[in-house]
Scaffold this motif. Structure first.
Motif, PDB file in Angstrom:
ATOM      1  N   MET A   1     -21.300  69.186  45.051  1.00 53.29           N
ATOM      2  CA  MET A   1     -21.150  68.793  46.454  1.00 53.29           C
ATOM      3  C   MET A   1     -21.797  69.848  47.345  1.00 53.29           C
ATOM      4  N   MET A   2     -22.629  69.356  48.242  1.00 56.14           N
ATOM      5  CA  MET A   2     -23.249  70.278  49.192  1.00 56.14           C
ATOM      6  C   MET A   2     -22.240  70.607  50.279  1.00 56.14           C
ATOM      7  N   LYS A   3     -21.948  71.849  50.432  1.00 54.67           N
ATOM      8  CA  LYS A   3     -20.938  72.265  51.406  1.00 54.67           C
ATOM      9  C   LYS A   3     -21.524  72.291  52.812  1.00 54.67           C
ATOM     10  N   LYS A   4     -20.656  72.011  53.742  1.00 54.92           N
ATOM     11  CA  LYS A   4     -21.039  72.045  55.146  1.00 54.92           C
ATOM     12  C   LYS A   4     -21.420  73.473  55.526  1.00 54.92           C
ATOM     13  N   ILE A   5     -22.509  73.573  56.247  1.00 55.11           N
ATOM     14  CA  ILE A   5     -22.985  74.885  56.674  1.00 55.11           C
ATOM     15  C   ILE A   5     -22.734  75.035  58.164  1.00 55.11           C
ATOM     16  N   GLN A  56     -22.595  76.869  70.713  1.00 55.72           N
ATOM     17  CA  GLN A  56     -22.188  76.700  69.320  1.00 55.72           C
ATOM     18  C   GLN A  56     -23.128  75.696  68.657  1.00 55.72           C
ATOM     19  N   THR A  57     -23.602  75.996  67.468  1.00 60.53           N
ATOM     20  CA  THR A  57     -24.414  75.035  66.719  1.00 60.53           C
ATOM     21  C   THR A  57     -23.676  74.611  65.461  1.00 60.53           C
ATOM     22  N   ILE A  58     -23.846  73.352  65.109  1.00 57.31           N
ATOM     23  CA  ILE A  58     -23.280  72.795  63.878  1.00 57.31           C
ATOM     24  C   ILE A  58     -24.439  72.257  63.054  1.00 57.31           C
ATOM     25  N   ASN A  59     -24.534  72.738  61.824  1.00 52.66           N
ATOM     26  CA  ASN A  59     -25.626  72.365  60.928  1.00 52.66           C
ATOM     27  C   ASN A  59     -24.998  71.925  59.613  1.00 52.66           C
ATOM     28  N   SER A  60     -24.872  70.631  59.415  1.00 56.16           N
ATOM     29  CA  SER A  60     -24.194  70.117  58.229  1.00 56.16           C
ATOM     30  C   SER A  60     -25.143  69.255  57.404  1.00 56.16           C
ATOM     31  N   LYS A  61     -25.105  69.461  56.094  1.00 57.49           N
ATOM     32  CA  LYS A  61     -25.918  68.664  55.176  1.00 57.49           C
ATOM     33  C   LYS A  61     -25.067  68.189  54.003  1.00 57.49           C
ATOM     34  N   ASN A  62     -23.864  67.761  54.306  1.00 58.83           N
ATOM     35  CA  ASN A  62     -22.927  67.309  53.278  1.00 58.83           C
ATOM     36  C   ASN A  62     -23.144  65.818  53.023  1.00 58.83           C
ATOM     37  N   ILE A  63     -24.087  65.517  52.169  1.00 59.92           N
ATOM     38  CA  ILE A  63     -24.461  64.134  51.883  1.00 59.92           C
ATOM     39  C   ILE A  63     -23.308  63.365  51.265  1.00 59.92           C
ATOM     40  N   SER A  64     -22.522  64.008  50.429  1.00 58.57           N
ATOM     41  CA  SER A  64     -21.436  63.328  49.731  1.00 58.57           C
ATOM     42  C   SER A  64     -20.370  62.793  50.682  1.00 58.57           C
TER      43      SER A  64
END
Length: 214
Positions: A1-5, A56-64
């Motif tokens: 699982m790709m974790k949220k960054i 604030q920036t949110i950078n998420s790549k949680n495909i699952s």
């Protein structure tokens, strides 16, 4: 699982003396690098640079979890800047919604603060909320769950004083690098897609830029 960054080194909430202080070059470099990780089509409405704290920036790549997004929260913006952004949005947005609207088509509407923060599986507590007649002519918008003053009262975690402008939204898988399975939290015609836009509150002096893919 790709974790949220989450770019913790770009999440900046300064003390009062820092408000509206110009953003230094290192923080802007980090912002630009994070933004450039996404297709230009998704982020061309974001500012080229962040001009003042706090932001604030949110950078998420949680495909699952169908949680792919880039978001910029800008707080304590001067009203002249906000009004300029609104004038531009009024001319080019596809749709305008209010955070107080009784019907909004929200991406990942069953995500809670608990499941989001702990990366837990989401439970669809009421399947009748997935397909509603009032969704027919609506475009999807994100849940602004990372908003500094977030609460879950209206499903999008914003207070009732926000206007939400959708600049673009399309269904289907458009980005090969983020090809995802159909999202069970979304209605049939929006099982996959993307949306981008800006949410604005003059009362809170806040601008929120978003791009979301699911």
């Amino acid at each position: 699982m790709m974790k949220k960054i989450i770019l913790l080194n770009v999440i900046i909430f300064c003390i009062l003396s820092c408000h509206n202080r110009s953003v230094d070059s290192l923080d802007n470099q980090k912002y630009t690098e994070a933004k450039n990780n996404f297709n230009r089509k998704l982020v061309d409405h974001f500012p080229k640079a962040v001009t003042s704290y706090p932001f604030q920036t949110i950078n998420s790549k949680n495909i699952s979890k169908s949680d792919v997004c880039f978001m910029l929260y800008e707080y304590e913006k001067d009203l002249k800047t906000i009004d300029s952004v609104v004038r531009s949005l009024e001319k080019k947005s596809l749709a305008k919604y209010s955070s107080n609207d009784s019907c909004l088509l929200i991406v990942n509407r069953f995500e809670t603060l608990k499941t989001y923060e702990n990366r837990e599986n989401v439970i669809i507590s009421d399947s009748t909320k997935i397909n509603q007649d009032c969704f027919k002519n609506l475009y999807p918008i994100p849940s602004f769950i990372e908003y500094e003053f977030a609460n879950g009262k209206n499903g999008i975690y914003l207070e009732n004083n926000f206007d939400i402008y959708v600049l673009e939204a399309k269904n289907g898988n458009w980005f090969k690098e983020f090809k995802m399975m159909p999202n069970p939290q979304m209605p049939k015609n929006w099982k996959n897609g993307y949306s981008k836009g800006i949410a604005v509150s003059r009362e809170r002096k806040t601008l929120i830029y978003w791009s979301v893919i699911w």
